[in-house]
Design a protein around this motif. Structure first.
Motif, PDB file in Angstrom:
ATOM      1  N   MET A  13       0.833  -1.207   0.000  1.00  0.00           N
ATOM      2  CA  MET A  13       0.000   0.000   0.000  1.00  0.00           C
ATOM      3  C   MET A  13       0.859   1.245   0.000  1.00  0.00           C
ATOM      4  N   ALA A  14       1.941   1.239   0.792  1.00  0.00           N
ATOM      5  CA  ALA A  14       2.828   2.407   0.835  1.00  0.00           C
ATOM      6  C   ALA A  14       3.442   2.655  -0.527  1.00  0.00           C
ATOM      7  N   LEU A  15       3.884   1.554  -1.198  1.00  0.00           N
ATOM      8  CA  LEU A  15       4.456   1.711  -2.522  1.00  0.00           C
ATOM      9  C   LEU A  15       3.427   2.249  -3.504  1.00  0.00           C
ATOM     10  N   PHE A  16       2.182   1.759  -3.417  1.00  0.00           N
ATOM     11  CA  PHE A  16       1.113   2.266  -4.279  1.00  0.00           C
ATOM     12  C   PHE A  16       0.900   3.754  -4.062  1.00  0.00           C
ATOM     13  N   ASN A  17       0.903   4.184  -2.785  1.00  0.00           N
ATOM     14  CA  ASN A  17       0.694   5.606  -2.483  1.00  0.00           C
ATOM     15  C   ASN A  17       1.819   6.451  -3.037  1.00  0.00           C
ATOM     16  N   ILE A  18       3.069   5.955  -2.935  1.00  0.00           N
ATOM     17  CA  ILE A  18       4.200   6.702  -3.468  1.00  0.00           C
ATOM     18  C   ILE A  18       4.070   6.849  -4.978  1.00  0.00           C
ATOM     19  N   ILE A  19       3.765   5.710  -5.634  1.00  0.00           N
ATOM     20  CA  ILE A  19       3.644   5.757  -7.094  1.00  0.00           C
ATOM     21  C   ILE A  19       2.509   6.673  -7.518  1.00  0.00           C
ATOM     22  N   SER A  20       1.373   6.608  -6.819  1.00  0.00           N
ATOM     23  CA  SER A  20       0.197   7.368  -7.226  1.00  0.00           C
ATOM     24  C   SER A  20       0.362   8.860  -7.010  1.00  0.00           C
ATOM     25  N   MET A  21       1.358   9.259  -6.190  1.00  0.00           N
ATOM     26  CA  MET A  21       1.568  10.686  -5.939  1.00  0.00           C
ATOM     27  C   MET A  21       2.326  11.370  -7.061  1.00  0.00           C
ATOM     28  N   LYS A  22       2.963  10.609  -7.951  1.00  0.00           N
ATOM     29  CA  LYS A  22       3.824  11.226  -8.941  1.00  0.00           C
ATOM     30  C   LYS A  22       3.029  12.137  -9.871  1.00  0.00           C
ATOM     31  N   ALA A  23       3.447  13.400  -9.909  1.00  0.00           N
ATOM     32  CA  ALA A  23       2.867  14.378 -10.834  1.00  0.00           C
ATOM     33  C   ALA A  23       1.346  14.426 -10.751  1.00  0.00           C
ATOM     34  N   GLN A  24       0.823  14.362  -9.549  1.00  0.00           N
ATOM     35  CA  GLN A  24      -0.618  14.483  -9.349  1.00  0.00           C
ATOM     36  C   GLN A  24      -0.986  15.950  -9.165  1.00  0.00           C
ATOM     37  N   PRO A  25      -2.106  16.397  -9.718  1.00  0.00           N
ATOM     38  CA  PRO A  25      -2.477  17.811  -9.583  1.00  0.00           C
ATOM     39  C   PRO A  25      -2.890  18.177  -8.164  1.00  0.00           C
ATOM     40  N   VAL A  26      -2.674  19.439  -7.842  1.00  0.00           N
ATOM     41  CA  VAL A  26      -3.101  19.997  -6.558  1.00  0.00           C
ATOM     42  C   VAL A  26      -4.626  20.070  -6.523  1.00  0.00           C
ATOM     43  N   ASN A  27      -5.217  19.858  -5.359  1.00  0.00           N
ATOM     44  CA  ASN A  27      -6.670  19.953  -5.195  1.00  0.00           C
ATOM     45  C   ASN A  27      -7.050  21.427  -5.034  1.00  0.00           C
ATOM     46  N   VAL A  28      -7.242  22.090  -6.162  1.00  0.00           N
ATOM     47  CA  VAL A  28      -7.457  23.539  -6.163  1.00  0.00           C
ATOM     48  C   VAL A  28      -8.783  23.909  -5.499  1.00  0.00           C
ATOM     49  N   ASN A  29      -9.825  23.170  -5.775  1.00  0.00           N
ATOM     50  CA  ASN A  29     -11.133  23.504  -5.202  1.00  0.00           C
ATOM     51  C   ASN A  29     -11.117  23.441  -3.685  1.00  0.00           C
ATOM     52  N   ARG A  30     -10.386  22.486  -3.152  1.00  0.00           N
ATOM     53  CA  ARG A  30     -10.294  22.402  -1.691  1.00  0.00           C
ATOM     54  C   ARG A  30      -9.622  23.643  -1.118  1.00  0.00           C
ATOM     55  N   ILE A  31      -8.570  24.113  -1.790  1.00  0.00           N
ATOM     56  CA  ILE A  31      -7.884  25.323  -1.320  1.00  0.00           C
ATOM     57  C   ILE A  31      -8.813  26.530  -1.395  1.00  0.00           C
ATOM     58  N   LEU A  32      -9.494  26.687  -2.529  1.00  0.00           N
ATOM     59  CA  LEU A  32     -10.344  27.865  -2.716  1.00  0.00           C
ATOM     60  C   LEU A  32     -11.486  27.927  -1.707  1.00  0.00           C
ATOM     61  N   LYS A  33     -11.985  26.789  -1.295  1.00  0.00           N
ATOM     62  CA  LYS A  33     -13.051  26.780  -0.291  1.00  0.00           C
ATOM     63  C   LYS A  33     -12.573  27.327   1.052  1.00  0.00           C
ATOM     64  N   SER A  34     -11.263  27.300   1.276  1.00  0.00           N
ATOM     65  CA  SER A  34     -10.707  27.766   2.546  1.00  0.00           C
ATOM     66  C   SER A  34     -10.358  29.255   2.540  1.00  0.00           C
ATOM     67  N   ILE A  35     -10.539  29.912   1.391  1.00  0.00           N
ATOM     68  CA  ILE A  35     -10.146  31.323   1.266  1.00  0.00           C
ATOM     69  C   ILE A  35     -11.400  32.169   1.077  1.00  0.00           C
ATOM     70  N   VAL A  36     -11.723  32.966   2.069  1.00  0.00           N
ATOM     71  CA  VAL A  36     -12.913  33.813   2.034  1.00  0.00           C
ATOM     72  C   VAL A  36     -12.503  35.237   2.409  1.00  0.00           C
ATOM     73  N   ALA A  37     -12.761  36.181   1.520  1.00  0.00           N
ATOM     74  CA  ALA A  37     -12.394  37.574   1.800  1.00  0.00           C
ATOM     75  C   ALA A  37     -13.210  38.115   2.970  1.00  0.00           C
ATOM     76  N   PRO A  38     -12.615  38.952   3.806  1.00  0.00           N
ATOM     77  CA  PRO A  38     -13.341  39.501   4.957  1.00  0.00           C
ATOM     78  C   PRO A  38     -14.455  40.448   4.541  1.00  0.00           C
ATOM     79  N   VAL A  39     -15.475  40.539   5.378  1.00  0.00           N
ATOM     80  CA  VAL A  39     -16.606  41.456   5.195  1.00  0.00           C
ATOM     81  C   VAL A  39     -16.621  42.409   6.381  1.00  0.00           C
ATOM     82  N   PHE A  40     -16.941  43.679   6.124  1.00  0.00           N
ATOM     83  CA  PHE A  40     -16.826  44.707   7.157  1.00  0.00           C
ATOM     84  C   PHE A  40     -18.170  45.374   7.434  1.00  0.00           C
ATOM     85  N   PRO A  41     -18.352  45.914   8.639  1.00  0.00           N
ATOM     86  CA  PRO A  41     -19.543  46.719   8.925  1.00  0.00           C
ATOM     87  C   PRO A  41     -19.633  47.916   7.980  1.00  0.00           C
TER      88      PRO A  41
END
Length: 460
Positions: A13-41
């Motif tokens: 399983m560890a070897l499979f995980n290492i192999i499967s990580m090669k040149a895999q894209p970043v999870n962009v949608n997950r990152i964007l969900k964590s970024i919210v611009a502030p709102v002010f009074p």
């Protein structure tokens, strides 16, 4: 027997995980969900009502900072800077829940006298903590802050801080040795006559940050420099600043950063992602992570996107797309040296157009000059770069050189075309490098490139 089977399964399983990580894209949608611009009074606090005079001569610093404090104390809102010129002899200090809105037609012009930027504050210079001149706009452990509007922040540094030359100076050397020796930070006091310039905008230990639509001119050093920050949006910003080391935006020890729809006309790297220098970075141990860069134009006297060389706590999960890089040193550059340690991993870049570059279109280097004799190689792992078009390179198309026994790993280049270059590629101490539809100059690259003789590029 059961134990042997279990160990085999786990290793498999560890070897499979290492192999499967090669040149895999970043999870962009997950990152964007964590970024919210502030709102002010909705409350508005006009700096003119607190005594600011917009004649470009009278010092408005006290009035602007008083307005910011009043706004924050009243649970927040907008600090409005109406049209006119505001001379500011010292730093603007941001407070929580404040949107500093610089209206179109308004220009804040900072003093060119370094003495106005005392008292000294806790800051970072090139990856090492110290007490030094205050950044021109500074926030320390505050939250929900913004600089917005279509006005101008003018650092006015050409005749002041920008005349200093810290590179190779005794104070730069002394600070770096303090970092190596782990001198307590409260004993690293520089400032007056230190020749270490401050950043233009630095938020230190802050959260929920928005910098939007502002025009920034003539910075002392790094332009936008969030440190130990989280949830940062830089949007619609235009920078014109060509002084020494005028990087456009340098997220450092920071996470969840969105940089979009911005134009960087700068004297150094357009965007340089950092994570501390050497022992300071290892001690702090906070990676810079989850960075999204999109829909930008880079016009840089150095590099387009750069990661390093101060990245000792590690940089991971970086995504960049839809970027135009004008004339530059390198289009995309990942750099470290044998002092740094740390890692750069999980980077996905796509849809980039480059004009002429002087060294390489795409460049990886783990032995960048400037080390102090240590041996702590950096790990470079998992890069996917696709859909890149370039006009010409003065030296090389693709450059990837690691350190012996510490190879750069897992690079996939897909749909890359460079019209003209002297050398198609240089590859040494790199593993699992794949080319798919890659044309560099007159040469269509094989899927599995072979190593070449190591060659040092002429430009850094």
């Amino acid at each position: 027997m059961k134990r042997t089977i279990l160990v085999s399964v786990v290793l498999g399983m560890a070897l499979f995980n290492i192999i499967s990580m090669k040149a895999q894209p970043v999870n962009v949608n997950r990152i964007l969900k964590s970024i919210v611009a502030p709102v002010f009074p909705t409350a508005v606090f006009n700096v003119m009502e607190y005594g600011a005079i917009n004649d470009g001569v009278t010092d408005a610093r006290q009035a602007i900072n008083k307005t910011i404090t009043g706004c924050s104390n009243a649970s927040g809102g907008m600090v409005l800077v109406p049209p006119g010129k505001y001379y500011v002899a010292g730093s603007i200090i941001m407070k929580s829940n404040v949107n500093l809105r610089i209206e179109e037609g308004a220009e804040i012009i900072f003093s060119s006298n370094p003495k106005d930027f005392a008292p000294f504050v806790l800051t970072i210079f090139e990856g090492t903590e110290l007490f030094n001149y205050s950044p021109l706009v500074y926030g320390y452990h505050v939250s929900n802050i913004a600089i917005t509007g279509k006005g101008i922040l003018n650092g006015n540094a050409t005749s002041g801080f920008a005349t200093w030359r810290p590179q190779g100076s005794k104070n730069q050397d002394r600070l770096r040795q303090m970092g190596i020796d782990q001198v307590p930070v409260n004993e690293r006091t520089f400032g007056m006559d230190s020749n270490l310039p401050p950043s233009m905008i630095q938020f230190f230990g802050c959260s929920n940050i928005l910098i939007q639509d502002i025009h920034i001119l003539d910075s002392p050093y790094w332009v936008i420099h969030p440190v130990f920050c989280t949830n940062i949006t830089v949007r619609g910003v235009e920078i014109k600043s060509y002084n020494l080391n005028n990087d456009g935006c340098d997220p450092e020890y920071s996470r969840n950063v969105l940089i979009e729809n911005s134009t960087f006309n700068v004297g150094d790297d357009a965007i340089a992602i950092k994570a501390g220098r050497d022992q300071d970075g290892w001690r702090i141990g906070q990676p810079t992570e989850n960075i999204v860069i999109r829909n930008c134009v880079f016009n840089s006297r150095c590099n387009g996107l750069c990661i390093g060389s101060e990245m000792s706590a590690g940089v991971r999960n970086v995504f960049m797309e839809n970027v135009v890089v004008k004339n530059s040193l390198s289009g995309v550059y990942f750099k470290s040296n044998s002092d740094r340690g740390g890692f750069i991993r999980n980077v996905w870049i796509r849809n980039v157009t480059c004009d002429s570059v002087r060294t390489a279109l795409i460049r990886f280097e783990t032995n960048y000059p400037g080390g102090r004799g240590g041996f702590h190689p950096t790990r470079f792992e998992n890069f996917l770069i696709e859909n890149v078009q370039g006009d010409r390179s003065g030296e090389c198309g693709f450059y990837a050189v690691g350190i012996d026994k510490y190879p750069i790993k897992d690079i996939k280049l897909k749909n890359i075309t460079l019209r003209k270059c002297k050398i198609p590629y240089i590859l040494k101490n790199a593993e699992h490098v794949k080319f798919e539809h890659v044309i560099l100059g007159e040469f269509k690259m094989p899927e599995n490139p072979v190593e070449t003789e190591k060659t040092q590029l002429n430009s850094f």
